[in-house]
Design a protein around this motif. Structure first.
Motif, mmCIF file in Angstrom:
data_model
loop_
_atom_site.group_PDB
_atom_site.id
_atom_site.type_symbol
_atom_site.label_atom_id
_atom_site.label_comp_id
_atom_site.label_asym_id
_atom_site.label_seq_id
_atom_site.Cartn_x
_atom_site.Cartn_y
_atom_site.Cartn_z
ATOM 1 N N GLU A 17 -14.517 29.780 -32.066
ATOM 2 C CA GLU A 17 -13.945 29.070 -33.537
ATOM 3 C C GLU A 17 -14.667 29.978 -34.834
ATOM 4 O O GLU A 17 -13.983 30.154 -35.688
ATOM 5 C CB GLU A 17 -14.695 27.527 -33.697
ATOM 6 C CG GLU A 17 -13.678 26.641 -32.688
ATOM 7 C CD GLU A 17 -14.362 25.318 -32.484
ATOM 8 O OE1 GLU A 17 -15.620 24.921 -33.117
ATOM 9 O OE2 GLU A 17 -13.783 24.324 -31.918
ATOM 10 N N ALA A 18 -15.909 30.311 -34.490
ATOM 11 C CA ALA A 18 -16.438 31.178 -35.753
ATOM 12 C C ALA A 18 -15.906 32.526 -35.562
ATOM 13 O O ALA A 18 -15.695 33.056 -36.801
ATOM 14 C CB ALA A 18 -18.086 31.375 -35.318
ATOM 15 N N ASN A 19 -15.269 33.196 -34.463
ATOM 16 C CA ASN A 19 -14.670 34.342 -34.636
ATOM 17 C C ASN A 19 -13.376 34.346 -35.314
ATOM 18 O O ASN A 19 -12.853 35.036 -35.972
ATOM 19 C CB ASN A 19 -14.629 34.923 -33.088
ATOM 20 C CG ASN A 19 -15.640 35.554 -32.738
ATOM 21 O OD1 ASN A 19 -16.626 35.792 -33.339
ATOM 22 N ND2 ASN A 19 -15.960 35.762 -31.376
ATOM 23 N N PHE A 20 -12.565 33.170 -35.295
ATOM 24 C CA PHE A 20 -11.578 33.064 -35.800
ATOM 25 C C PHE A 20 -11.613 32.937 -37.237
ATOM 26 O O PHE A 20 -10.791 33.612 -37.838
ATOM 27 C CB PHE A 20 -10.641 31.477 -35.202
ATOM 28 C CG PHE A 20 -9.439 30.975 -35.835
ATOM 29 C CD1 PHE A 20 -8.280 31.497 -35.341
ATOM 30 C CD2 PHE A 20 -9.338 30.636 -37.305
ATOM 31 C CE1 PHE A 20 -7.026 31.299 -35.978
ATOM 32 C CE2 PHE A 20 -8.180 30.165 -37.699
ATOM 33 C CZ PHE A 20 -6.795 30.710 -37.062
ATOM 34 N N LEU A 21 -12.495 32.067 -37.715
ATOM 35 C CA LEU A 21 -12.854 32.049 -39.057
ATOM 36 C C LEU A 21 -13.126 33.467 -39.684
ATOM 37 O O LEU A 21 -12.778 33.675 -40.735
ATOM 38 C CB LEU A 21 -14.131 31.090 -39.578
ATOM 39 C CG LEU A 21 -13.719 29.757 -39.350
ATOM 40 C CD1 LEU A 21 -14.854 28.700 -39.208
ATOM 41 C CD2 LEU A 21 -12.448 29.154 -40.207
ATOM 42 N N ARG A 22 -14.002 34.196 -38.889
ATOM 43 C CA ARG A 22 -14.311 35.471 -39.239
ATOM 44 C C ARG A 22 -13.197 36.425 -39.746
ATOM 45 O O ARG A 22 -13.042 37.012 -40.768
ATOM 46 C CB ARG A 22 -15.031 36.197 -38.637
ATOM 47 C CG ARG A 22 -16.783 35.700 -38.574
ATOM 48 C CD ARG A 22 -17.576 36.308 -37.525
ATOM 49 N NE ARG A 22 -18.698 35.685 -37.473
ATOM 50 C CZ ARG A 22 -19.413 35.032 -36.512
ATOM 51 N NH1 ARG A 22 -18.669 35.004 -35.411
ATOM 52 N NH2 ARG A 22 -20.652 34.615 -36.396
ATOM 53 N N LEU A 23 -12.023 36.320 -38.558
ATOM 54 C CA LEU A 23 -10.948 36.848 -38.576
ATOM 55 C C LEU A 23 -10.228 36.619 -39.823
ATOM 56 O O LEU A 23 -9.493 37.516 -40.665
ATOM 57 C CB LEU A 23 -10.072 36.997 -37.344
ATOM 58 C CG LEU A 23 -10.713 37.660 -36.137
ATOM 59 C CD1 LEU A 23 -10.167 37.558 -34.975
ATOM 60 C CD2 LEU A 23 -10.446 39.389 -36.229
ATOM 61 N N GLU A 24 -10.118 35.273 -40.108
ATOM 62 C CA GLU A 24 -9.272 34.747 -41.189
ATOM 63 C C GLU A 24 -9.745 35.150 -42.481
ATOM 64 O O GLU A 24 -8.756 35.511 -43.130
ATOM 65 C CB GLU A 24 -9.348 33.192 -40.913
ATOM 66 C CG GLU A 24 -8.218 32.389 -42.028
ATOM 67 C CD GLU A 24 -8.319 30.890 -41.609
ATOM 68 O OE1 GLU A 24 -7.108 30.355 -41.259
ATOM 69 O OE2 GLU A 24 -9.328 30.338 -41.549
ATOM 70 N N LYS A 25 -11.123 35.268 -42.644
ATOM 71 C CA LYS A 25 -11.613 35.710 -43.850
ATOM 72 C C LYS A 25 -11.346 37.079 -44.128
ATOM 73 O O LYS A 25 -11.061 37.583 -45.331
ATOM 74 C CB LYS A 25 -13.195 35.583 -43.788
ATOM 75 C CG LYS A 25 -13.790 35.645 -45.141
ATOM 76 C CD LYS A 25 -15.111 35.271 -45.037
ATOM 77 C CE LYS A 25 -15.777 35.251 -46.530
ATOM 78 N NZ LYS A 25 -17.093 34.691 -46.565
ATOM 79 N N LEU A 26 -11.372 38.038 -43.097
ATOM 80 C CA LEU A 26 -11.115 39.503 -43.053
ATOM 81 C C LEU A 26 -9.396 39.741 -43.355
ATOM 82 O O LEU A 26 -9.253 40.967 -44.182
ATOM 83 C CB LEU A 26 -11.591 40.120 -41.754
ATOM 84 C CG LEU A 26 -13.011 40.528 -41.860
ATOM 85 C CD1 LEU A 26 -13.448 40.976 -40.424
ATOM 86 C CD2 LEU A 26 -13.429 41.342 -42.863
ATOM 87 N N LEU A 27 -8.861 39.033 -42.414
ATOM 88 C CA LEU A 27 -7.240 39.465 -42.660
ATOM 89 C C LEU A 27 -6.314 38.545 -43.258
ATOM 90 O O LEU A 27 -5.157 38.525 -43.575
ATOM 91 C CB LEU A 27 -6.917 39.343 -41.108
ATOM 92 C CG LEU A 27 -7.882 40.671 -40.259
ATOM 93 C CD1 LEU A 27 -7.235 40.243 -38.786
ATOM 94 C CD2 LEU A 27 -7.813 41.977 -40.590
#
Length: 147
Positions: A17-27
């Motif tokens: 879930e944290a990795n999804f949020l990080r990717l969403e913030k970046l991309l």
């Protein structure tokens, strides 16, 4: 006899879930086919990261993340991860390293590829550290498309 490895599913789900949020913030909403970032490592040599959207469907997207660090020796210069994002569950996980086969949740040890018992969990932890570093230190470059 050594204790059998049992994946910690709540911990792995929280990391996904944290990795999804990080990717969403970046991309953002993945509206471009490719994204490029860079930052400077210890050797004043830029480290580049490229994210390519391999496929995008309603509920999942597959991305390739490639990090290139020319300051490192040859086999470690390029690292490639294939990531699957699950939009409905808001989770993201590493599905393979390089051009390798899909990672399994648990491996017997020793094994042919010399993967660790918890190789997939380690790959997802690595992705999280990589994305967190990129969010803190990375600079987005102009989007580009292959010629």
């Amino acid at each position: 006899m050594p204790k059998r490895y049992v994946p910690d599913l709540p911990e792995q789900n929280a990391l996904s879930e944290a990795n999804f949020l990080r990717l969403e913030k970046l991309l953002g909403d993945l509206d471009q086919p490719q994204y490029r970032f860079h930052w400077y490592g210890n050797a004043d040599t830029p480290v580049h990261m490229e994210v390519t959207i391999v496929e995008r469907f309603k509920f999942t997207s597959t991305l390739t993340l490639t990090k290139t660090n020319p300051a490192l020796p040859h086999p470690m210069q390029d690292v490639e991860l294939t990531i699957r994002m699950y939009h409905d569950a808001r989770m993201a996980e590493v599905v393979s390293w390089g051009n390798g086969r899909q990672l399994s949740g648990v491996y017997p040890y020793p094994n042919e590829r010399m993967y660790q018992i918890d190789e997939k969990a380690q790959a997802n932890l690595y992705l999280g550290e990589w994305l967190a570093h990129l969010l803190r230190h990375g600079v987005a470059e102009a989007a580009w498309s292959p010629s």
